[in-house]
Design an enzyme around this catalytic site. Structure first.
Site, PDB file in Angstrom:
ATOM      1  N   ARG A  21     -23.547 -13.787  -4.178  1.00 39.72           N
ATOM      2  CA  ARG A  21     -24.262 -13.941  -2.900  1.00 39.72           C
ATOM      3  C   ARG A  21     -25.343 -15.002  -3.014  1.00 39.72           C
ATOM      4  NH1 ARG A  21     -26.701  -8.531  -1.555  1.00 39.72           N
ATOM      5  NH2 ARG A  21     -26.876  -8.516  -3.812  1.00 39.72           N
ATOM      6  N   ASN A  40     -22.676  -7.708   0.317  1.00 30.05           N
ATOM      7  CA  ASN A  40     -21.667  -6.940  -0.403  1.00 30.05           C
ATOM      8  C   ASN A  40     -21.064  -5.907   0.532  1.00 30.05           C
ATOM      9  OD1 ASN A  40     -22.045  -8.232  -2.877  1.00 30.05           O
ATOM     10  ND2 ASN A  40     -23.543  -6.738  -3.592  1.00 30.05           N
TER      11      ASN A  40
END
Length: 93
Positions: A21, A40
């Site tokens: 990320r 996520n």
């Protein structure tokens, strides 16, 4: 014409717990002109939502699919649509 679009991408593989990320956010900021987020998902995938000029969204999608990402990307599914707005920069959720 390079209209603004919304890209939603779902990245599968070993992409959680490896800095994916953070890496995605850094690529979005490098490209510039993109707003959205990366997060996520409970099933192990990472979701990326990016809004901005189509060519910049396409470049981000290309980076998600190339080697050099953290972890291991087994596949990326994408969906294109109209931008919805409401994002302040590019966030990690």
């Amino acid at each position: 014409m390079n209209e603004n679009v919304r890209l939603t991408a779902w990245v599968r593989g070993r992409v959680q717990g490896v800095g994916f990320r953070w890496w995605t956010r850094a690529r979005a900021l490098e490209i510039g002109g993109l707003a959205g987020y990366t997060s996520n998902l409970e099933d192990g995938r990472v979701q990326v939502v990016a809004e901005g000029p189509r060519d910049r969204c396409e470049l981000l999608l290309e980076k998600l699919r190339t080697e050099g990402t953290p972890g291991r990307v087994d596949g990326v599914a994408d969906l294109w649509g109209e931008p919805r707005g409401g994002y302040d920069g590019f966030a990690i959720r």
